[in-house]
Design a protein around this motif. Structure first.
Motif, short mmCIF file in Angstrom:
data_model
loop_
_atom_site.label_atom_id
_atom_site.label_comp_id
_atom_site.label_asym_id
_atom_site.label_seq_id
_atom_site.Cartn_x
_atom_site.Cartn_y
_atom_site.Cartn_z
N TRP A 209 0.87 -1.51 -0.03
CA TRP A 209 -0.11 0.10 -0.08
C TRP A 209 0.55 0.78 -0.08
CZ3 TRP A 209 -3.76 2.22 -2.16
CH2 TRP A 209 -4.38 3.61 -1.44
N SER A 210 1.62 0.90 0.53
CA SER A 210 3.26 2.47 1.02
C SER A 210 2.92 2.71 -0.57
CB SER A 210 3.54 1.90 2.18
OG SER A 210 5.00 1.18 2.00
N GLU A 211 3.64 1.62 -0.93
CA GLU A 211 4.30 1.31 -2.91
C GLU A 211 3.36 2.40 -3.36
OE1 GLU A 211 7.26 0.10 -4.26
OE2 GLU A 211 8.35 0.28 -2.87
N ILE A 212 1.99 2.12 -3.54
CA ILE A 212 1.16 2.38 -4.02
C ILE A 212 1.27 3.92 -3.56
CG2 ILE A 212 -1.19 2.45 -4.80
CD1 ILE A 212 -1.71 -0.60 -4.02
N GLN A 213 1.03 4.30 -2.23
CA GLN A 213 0.87 6.08 -2.56
C GLN A 213 2.13 6.54 -2.81
OE1 GLN A 213 0.39 5.10 1.91
NE2 GLN A 213 -1.45 6.51 1.60
N GLU A 214 3.33 5.61 -3.08
CA GLU A 214 3.83 6.32 -3.17
C GLU A 214 3.54 6.90 -5.45
OE1 GLU A 214 8.78 6.22 -3.87
OE2 GLU A 214 7.65 4.10 -3.56
N GLY A 215 3.35 5.77 -6.09
CA GLY A 215 3.54 5.93 -7.65
C GLY A 215 1.55 7.15 -7.54
N LEU A 216 0.83 7.00 -6.46
CA LEU A 216 -0.23 8.25 -6.12
C LEU A 216 0.26 9.60 -5.93
CD1 LEU A 216 -3.30 6.41 -4.97
CD2 LEU A 216 -3.40 6.36 -7.05
N LYS A 217 1.29 9.69 -5.23
CA LYS A 217 1.36 10.82 -5.11
C LYS A 217 2.59 11.47 -6.27
CE LYS A 217 4.75 13.20 -1.54
NZ LYS A 217 4.14 14.29 -1.14
N MET A 218 2.82 10.88 -7.05
CA MET A 218 3.74 11.59 -8.27
C MET A 218 2.88 11.98 -8.55
SD MET A 218 6.24 11.56 -9.47
CE MET A 218 7.41 12.63 -10.96
N VAL A 219 1.70 11.41 -9.08
CA VAL A 219 1.00 11.36 -10.00
C VAL A 219 0.29 12.65 -9.79
CG1 VAL A 219 -0.72 10.87 -11.41
CG2 VAL A 219 0.72 9.48 -11.05
N PHE A 220 -1.02 12.88 -8.26
CA PHE A 220 -1.02 13.70 -8.37
C PHE A 220 -0.74 15.31 -7.63
CE2 PHE A 220 -4.33 10.36 -8.76
CZ PHE A 220 -5.56 11.29 -9.35
N ASP A 221 0.45 15.14 -6.83
CA ASP A 221 1.26 16.11 -6.69
C ASP A 221 2.52 16.93 -8.28
OD1 ASP A 221 0.82 15.31 -4.09
OD2 ASP A 221 2.28 14.87 -3.71
N GLN A 222 2.50 15.94 -8.78
CA GLN A 222 2.95 16.30 -10.07
C GLN A 222 1.79 17.18 -11.18
OE1 GLN A 222 3.59 16.39 -13.09
NE2 GLN A 222 5.88 17.20 -13.22
N ASP A 223 2.41 18.56 -10.68
CA ASP A 223 1.41 19.07 -11.96
C ASP A 223 0.91 19.08 -13.57
OD1 ASP A 223 -0.36 21.18 -12.03
OD2 ASP A 223 1.38 22.75 -13.26
N VAL A 224 2.15 18.60 -14.09
CA VAL A 224 1.36 17.98 -15.43
C VAL A 224 1.25 16.34 -15.86
CG1 VAL A 224 2.72 17.03 -17.60
CG2 VAL A 224 3.47 19.57 -16.69
N LEU A 225 1.60 15.65 -14.74
CA LEU A 225 1.07 14.66 -14.71
C LEU A 225 -0.57 14.96 -13.74
CD1 LEU A 225 4.11 12.36 -13.21
CD2 LEU A 225 2.34 11.96 -15.18
N ARG A 226 -0.88 15.14 -12.69
CA ARG A 226 -1.94 15.68 -12.77
C ARG A 226 -2.61 16.31 -13.41
NH1 ARG A 226 -1.34 18.03 -8.60
NH2 ARG A 226 -1.82 20.77 -10.05
N THR A 227 -2.17 17.49 -14.76
CA THR A 227 -3.28 17.81 -15.35
C THR A 227 -3.86 16.61 -16.67
OG1 THR A 227 -2.05 19.75 -14.73
CG2 THR A 227 -3.23 19.79 -17.50
N LEU A 228 -2.88 15.54 -16.56
CA LEU A 228 -2.19 14.73 -17.64
C LEU A 228 -3.58 13.74 -16.95
CD1 LEU A 228 1.24 14.59 -19.11
CD2 LEU A 228 -1.17 15.55 -19.74
N ILE A 229 -3.90 13.01 -16.07
CA ILE A 229 -4.28 12.07 -16.06
C ILE A 229 -6.04 12.41 -15.36
CG2 ILE A 229 -4.46 12.43 -13.33
CD1 ILE A 229 -4.45 9.25 -13.43
N LEU A 230 -5.86 13.72 -14.68
CA LEU A 230 -7.62 14.30 -14.66
C LEU A 230 -8.14 14.60 -16.01
CD1 LEU A 230 -6.96 16.95 -11.65
CD2 LEU A 230 -7.97 14.69 -12.32
N SER A 231 -7.91 15.00 -17.31
CA SER A 231 -7.98 15.28 -18.10
C SER A 231 -8.44 14.19 -19.23
CB SER A 231 -6.98 16.24 -19.62
OG SER A 231 -5.36 15.51 -19.89
N SER A 232 -7.04 13.63 -19.39
CA SER A 232 -7.49 11.93 -20.25
C SER A 232 -8.80 11.08 -19.70
CB SER A 232 -5.91 10.92 -19.53
OG SER A 232 -4.97 11.64 -20.55
N GLY A 233 -8.98 11.20 -18.50
CA GLY A 233 -9.73 10.07 -17.44
C GLY A 233 -11.20 11.14 -17.74
N PHE A 234 -10.96 11.71 -17.86
CA PHE A 234 -12.70 13.25 -18.21
C PHE A 234 -12.81 12.62 -19.60
CE2 PHE A 234 -12.60 13.94 -13.97
CZ PHE A 234 -13.87 14.08 -13.45
#
Length: 421
Positions: A209-234
């Motif tokens: 779970w801590s490994e999963i959280q590290e990946g989630l943190k990278m995606v949602f704390d990094q501005d470009v990755l967060r923008t990409l995943i939200l736009s791609s999902g929607f």
């Protein structure tokens, strides 16, 4: 800053991976065509049974999507690619064996579909994470463009090849063709150099779970990755709302013939191929971030455009064709840019978890969008549903336009900013 023009000529490792994957893509088209036919024609499955069978193939992404990223980051990628290909070969070979021994049942296809989905999940996450070890960062856009080109060619020619093989060999035996293509893919991966990543043991100090959280943190704390995943999902939500309604609107409500609908769909494949060819040039001209923004706007326009015709006149059919071409073109160009950007700015030790997080979110929108599209089509009608799907895509464009993504011009400078940040 002008993006450097790099070529992949002479990269034998990329060539091996590209050839193997291109052959596998044609095989996948055969299975995509033949798998439901095994259930429908050979086993006389009901529509409910077909629905369960198709859902079973997506279920592993929801159940194991995030965990897959942890395991891919823990182990070297090349063996995962080889063994998941061989696992899919084993599943596909079992289908004709059971069929010709008169023991194949519908519930077998549920299990086989689930197994294929699980092996494909781990293969895709590992493949995305392995690609940056074969292709330098500044060549990722060209590399992804070539893979999208192969995918587009397979989408255009694959169904015809699949139809001929099903007609000649029957649906169960046609699946052996993909098994062979996966063996070829495994062979080319085996010829590639092993990634040098050492195996990490996470069973003790760090929990999954801590490994999963590290990946989630990278995606949602990094501005470009967060923008990409939200736009791609929607965007994926909007297009999956759109697709089932689009089919019903053209064929049932407007009375477009099956042959004409097939031609419209094929033109969409042509748009994908053209998009793969020009994706790199477009990003060099206007930048990666701006390309993603523009292609989302084009997607919104193409989705809403389908709701304009109210009949099947020559002009109406031309609008449908143009919309299909635009939508597929924009989707392919956008995918090349965002996948390349994602791979280029993600640290190597987090590639598996970041790619798995994106897959989990994007694939998770498929059942949600399909259900919502069906419900909206029955409640407010297909035409208004298509308009709202386009409006949703336009909202994603506004979100991207207001973000700083437009300032992202090339992979190298953005990756350097990410590292220094």
């Amino acid at each position: 800053m002008k993006q450097r023009v790099e070529k992949l000529r002479g990269n034998s490792n990329f060539t091996k991976l590209w050839i193997g994957q291109s052959i596998s893509m044609f095989g996948a088209q055969i299975t995509f065509f033949a798998f439901p036919l095994v259930a429908a024609m050979s086993l006389q499955a009901s529509s409910m049974e077909l629905g369960i069978m198709m859902a079973a193939q997506f279920l592993p992404s929801l159940l194991f999507g995030l965990i897959a990223g942890v395991w891919v980051d823990q182990w070297p990628k090349r063996p995962i690619l080889i063994w998941t290909n061989l696992g899919r070969v084993l599943v596909l070979v079992f289908i004709p064996i059971l069929y010709y021994s008169d023991t194949l049942m519908v519930w077998h296809l549920y299990l086989f579909g689930f197994a294929l989905g699980a092996f494909t999940l781990f293969f895709d996450v590992a493949y995305m994470s392995y690609l940056p070890t074969v292709v330098p960062r500044e060549q990722l856009i060209e590399g992804n463009s070539k893979f999208e080109m192969s995918s587009s060619v397979a989408a255009i020619g694959g169904p015809s090849l699949a139809g001929a093989m099903v007609d000649l060999l029957t649906a169960p035996f046609a699946m052996v063709a993909e098994a062979f293509s996966l063996l070829v893919s495994a062979f080319f991966v085996w010829k590639l150099p092993a990634d040098q990543k050492s195996v990490r043991n996470i069973s003790g100090g760090k929990r999954v779970w801590s490994e999963i959280q590290e990946g989630l943190k990278m995606v949602f704390d990094q501005d470009v990755l967060r923008t990409l995943i939200l736009s791609s999902g929607f965007i994926n939500l909007c297009t999956t709302i759109y697709m089932p309604v689009y089919i019903l609107y053209l064929t049932k409500e407007l009375g477009v013939s099956v042959a004409t609908f097939g031609f419209i769909t094929a033109l969409g494949g042509g748009g994908s191929l053209f998009g793969a060819v020009v994706a790199r040039r477009v990003s060099i001209k206007i930048g990666i971030g701006r390309t993603i923004q523009v292609t989302v706007f084009v997607t919104a326009v193409s989705l809403a455009m389908v709701a304009i015709p109210k009949g099947i006149s020559s002009l109406d059919i031309l609008i449908f064709m143009f919309a299909a071409f635009l939508s597929s073109f924009a989707s392919t160009v956008r995918n090349v840019q965002q996948i390349s950007l994602r791979l280029g700015i993600t640290p190597s030790h987090l590639q598996g978890r970041v790619n798995a997080t994106f897959r989990f979110v994007i694939f998770g929108m498929i059942p949600a969008g399909s259900f919502l599209g069906g419900a909206m089509g029955g409640w407010i009608g297909p035409r208004l549903t298509l308009v709202l799907a386009g409006a949703g895509a336009f909202i994603v464009f506004v979100f991207l336009f207001l973000s700083h993504l437009g300032s992202v011009h090339d992979l190298e400078s953005e990756a350097n900013k990410t590292v220094s940040g």
